[in-house]
Design an enzyme around this catalytic site. Structure first.
Site, PDB file in Angstrom:
ATOM      1  N   HIS A   1      43.632  -1.841  21.630  1.00  0.00           N
ATOM      2  CA  HIS A   1      44.550  -2.187  20.529  1.00  0.00           C
ATOM      3  C   HIS A   1      45.609  -3.137  21.114  1.00  0.00           C
ATOM      4  O   HIS A   1      46.768  -2.768  21.279  1.00  0.00           O
ATOM      5  CB  HIS A   1      45.175  -0.913  19.964  1.00  0.00           C
ATOM      6  CG  HIS A   1      45.819  -1.084  18.618  1.00  0.00           C
ATOM      7  ND1 HIS A   1      45.853  -2.290  17.938  1.00  0.00           N
ATOM      8  CD2 HIS A   1      46.470  -0.187  17.819  1.00  0.00           C
ATOM      9  CE1 HIS A   1      46.487  -2.115  16.787  1.00  0.00           C
ATOM     10  NE2 HIS A   1      46.873  -0.858  16.679  1.00  0.00           N
TER      11      HIS A   1
ATOM     12  N   GLN B   1      49.106  -3.789  19.432  1.00  0.00           N
ATOM     13  CA  GLN B   1      50.021  -2.646  19.532  1.00  0.00           C
ATOM     14  C   GLN B   1      50.767  -2.670  20.864  1.00  0.00           C
ATOM     15  O   GLN B   1      51.994  -2.506  20.904  1.00  0.00           O
ATOM     16  CB  GLN B   1      49.205  -1.343  19.423  1.00  0.00           C
ATOM     17  CG  GLN B   1      50.050  -0.086  19.508  1.00  0.00           C
ATOM     18  CD  GLN B   1      50.905   0.098  18.271  1.00  0.00           C
ATOM     19  OE1 GLN B   1      50.397   0.083  17.154  1.00  0.00           O
ATOM     20  NE2 GLN B   1      52.210   0.254  18.457  1.00  0.00           N
TER      21      GLN B   1
ATOM     22  N   CYS C   1      52.736   4.998  18.272  1.00  0.00           N
ATOM     23  CA  CYS C   1      52.226   3.797  17.602  1.00  0.00           C
ATOM     24  C   CYS C   1      52.090   3.994  16.097  1.00  0.00           C
ATOM     25  O   CYS C   1      51.992   3.015  15.361  1.00  0.00           O
ATOM     26  CB  CYS C   1      50.892   3.375  18.220  1.00  0.00           C
ATOM     27  SG  CYS C   1      49.638   4.655  18.118  1.00  0.00           S
TER      28      CYS C   1
ATOM     29  N   ARG D   1      55.734  -5.028  15.602  1.00  0.00           N
ATOM     30  CA  ARG D   1      54.362  -5.502  15.409  1.00  0.00           C
ATOM     31  C   ARG D   1      54.384  -6.879  14.737  1.00  0.00           C
ATOM     32  O   ARG D   1      53.633  -7.779  15.093  1.00  0.00           O
ATOM     33  CB  ARG D   1      53.567  -4.519  14.529  1.00  0.00           C
ATOM     34  CG  ARG D   1      53.385  -3.117  15.109  1.00  0.00           C
ATOM     35  CD  ARG D   1      52.451  -3.116  16.294  1.00  0.00           C
ATOM     36  NE  ARG D   1      51.181  -3.740  15.977  1.00  0.00           N
ATOM     37  CZ  ARG D   1      50.165  -3.127  15.340  1.00  0.00           C
ATOM     38  NH1 ARG D   1      50.262  -1.863  15.011  1.00  0.00           N
ATOM     39  NH2 ARG D   1      49.037  -3.781  15.080  1.00  0.00           N
TER      40      ARG D   1
ATOM     41  N   ARG E   1      39.497  -5.771  12.490  1.00  0.00           N
ATOM     42  CA  ARG E   1      39.638  -4.361  12.905  1.00  0.00           C
ATOM     43  C   ARG E   1      38.309  -3.669  12.680  1.00  0.00           C
ATOM     44  O   ARG E   1      37.813  -3.632  11.550  1.00  0.00           O
ATOM     45  CB  ARG E   1      40.745  -3.657  12.107  1.00  0.00           C
ATOM     46  CG  ARG E   1      40.736  -2.139  12.296  1.00  0.00           C
ATOM     47  CD  ARG E   1      41.948  -1.445  11.714  1.00  0.00           C
ATOM     48  NE  ARG E   1      43.122  -1.640  12.543  1.00  0.00           N
ATOM     49  CZ  ARG E   1      44.194  -0.846  12.542  1.00  0.00           C
ATOM     50  NH1 ARG E   1      44.239   0.211  11.743  1.00  0.00           N
ATOM     51  NH2 ARG E   1      45.220  -1.102  13.310  1.00  0.00           N
TER      52      ARG E   1
ATOM     53  N   ASP F   1      50.018   9.252  20.812  1.00  0.00           N
ATOM     54  CA  ASP F   1      49.192   8.699  19.727  1.00  0.00           C
ATOM     55  C   ASP F   1      48.449   9.889  19.113  1.00  0.00           C
ATOM     56  O   ASP F   1      48.441  10.992  19.689  1.00  0.00           O
ATOM     57  CB  ASP F   1      48.214   7.662  20.336  1.00  0.00           C
ATOM     58  CG  ASP F   1      47.330   6.959  19.295  1.00  0.00           C
ATOM     59  OD1 ASP F   1      47.566   7.119  18.077  1.00  0.00           O
ATOM     60  OD2 ASP F   1      46.385   6.247  19.708  1.00  0.00           O
TER      61      ASP F   1
HETATM   62  N1   CP Z   1      49.683   1.450  14.698  1.00  0.00           N
HETATM   63  C1   CP Z   1      48.793   0.877  13.866  1.00  0.00           C
HETATM   64  O1   CP Z   1      47.957   0.040  14.240  1.00  0.00           O
HETATM   65  O2   CP Z   1      48.932   1.278  12.580  1.00  0.00           O
HETATM   66  P1   CP Z   1      47.930   0.988  11.383  1.00  0.00           P
HETATM   67  O3   CP Z   1      46.659   1.749  11.661  1.00  0.00           O
HETATM   68  O4   CP Z   1      48.650   1.495  10.160  1.00  0.00           O
HETATM   69  O5   CP Z   1      47.667  -0.484  11.308  1.00  0.00           O
HETATM   70  N1  NVA Z   2      44.176   5.672  18.358  1.00  0.00           N
HETATM   71  C1  NVA Z   2      44.466   5.468  16.962  1.00  0.00           C
HETATM   72  C2  NVA Z   2      45.435   4.342  16.772  1.00  0.00           C
HETATM   73  C3  NVA Z   2      45.856   4.130  15.359  1.00  0.00           C
HETATM   74  C4  NVA Z   2      46.757   2.953  15.208  1.00  0.00           C
HETATM   75  C5  NVA Z   2      43.175   5.221  16.199  1.00  0.00           C
HETATM   76  O1  NVA Z   2      42.310   4.486  16.698  1.00  0.00           O
HETATM   77  O2  NVA Z   2      43.026   5.759  15.102  1.00  0.00           O
END
Ligand code: CP
Ligand code: NVA
Length: 298
Positions: free
Chosen positions: A128, A131, A257, A285, A101, A217
């Site tokens: 993502h 997701q 999400c 997930r 990530r 989101d």
């Molecule tokens: N939706 C999602 O990816 O959540 P986190 O940022 O908690 O992993």
């Molecule tokens: N768009 C958000 C998604 C979090 C899971 C971010 O990147 O923070």
């Protein structure tokens, strides 16, 4: 070697395979006849915060027989400037797979190229994919096959989650409507690359009419904190709430999400009324990522 780097680079056939394996793995949870990660150790390198992605991968890898090492980027030399390609070549000699990530999509792609082990994008600024696999699975679990359905996204229409939805639309044959201020709509280049039935509008009432799914989101994605005040100001009219829900199909799903900011992208009442869907989505997930892991190691 297989990787999951984006929805853009995932074939429709592989996507459908992962979605159907997700159903099997969900049903079989607690008594999997196969342990495809037995004897494997996976690294998880995270440069951004995470609850769902981190826990679902840590649990999923173990449930498939593997072990996991969690590496916050700030605690390894990567955080002090060691190049991605050197980090990748070291980890590639020691672990069997990686979940990454970070910020730039190019960094995950470079990691996969140099590490030479199956690599998963656990969120970048651009996509993502994990997701969206879980989200599509959730839609199908509740509403049946997604082809022909209409998904409406409301809010920051230029974020990673929306980008992955955009690429999924053409691959799976559903309609995607994005309701966002002009500045927060996906670029025309991205829309062209993706193809499919994707429309963008500032008219959130029109976008919600007859939709099967209303999705949102956060307005301030990770890495965009410096823009927080101006984003809250510009996006404040783009909230998922009961006004929009009344325009959607009678049994429309409300999805998020997570994490959610009540009073911003969604109101408390709408969120809580649809918590069962939203937390199924979060649970899925785990099942979808186990299907990804199984698909990667073949
Ligand atoms: N939706 C999602 O990816 O959540 P986190 O940022 O908690 O992993
Ligand atoms: N768009 C958000 C998604 C979090 C899971 C971010 O990147 O923070």
């Amino acid at each position: 070697m297989r990787h999951l780097l984006s929805i853009e680079s995932l074939s429709p056939a592989d996507m459908k395979q992962i979605l159907s394996d997700t159903a099997v793995l969900k049903r079989e949870r607690g008594h999997h006849p196969r342990q495809p990660l037995a004897g494997q150790i996976w690294a998880m390198i995270f440069s951004k915060a995470s609850t769902r992605t981190r826990v679902s991968f840590e649990v999923g890898i173990r449930e498939l027989g593997g072990q996991v090492i969690f590496l916050p980027a700030s605690e390894i030399q990567l955080g002090r400037g060691e190049p991605i390609k050197d980090t990748a070549r070291v980890l590639g000699r020691m672990v069997h797979g990686a979940v990454f990530r970070t910020f730039a999509q190019a960094d995950v792609e470079e990691f996969a190229r140099y590490a030479n082990i199956p690599t998963i994008n656990a969120l970048t600024d651009e996509e993502h994919p994990c997701q969206i696999l879980a989200d599509v699975f959730t839609v199908q679990e509740r509403l049946g096959p997604i082809p022909g359905k209409t998904v409406t996204f409301i809010g920051d229409g230029a974020c990673n989650v929306v980008n992955s939805w955009v690429f999924a639309a053409a691959k799976l044959g559903f309609e995607l409507r994005i309701a966002a201020p002009k500045k927060f709509q996906p670029s025309s280049d991205l829309l062209k690359r993706a193809g499919g039935r994707v429309s963008c509008t500032e008219d959130l009432l029109e976008a919600s009419r007859g939709a099967d799914v209303l999705y949102t989101d956060v307005w301030v994605s990770m890495g965009k904190e410096a823009e927080s005040a101006s984003r809250l100001e510009q996006l404040k009219g783009y909230q998922l709430n009961s006004t929009l829900l009344k325009l959607a199909k009678p049994h429309a799903l409300v999805m998020h999400c997570l994490p959610a900011y009540r009073g911003k992208e969604i109101d408390e009442e709408t969120f809580e009324a649809h918590a069962a869907t939203i937390f199924d989505q979060a649970e899925n997930r785990l099942h979808a990522q186990k299907a990804v892991l199984q698909w990667l190691v073949g």
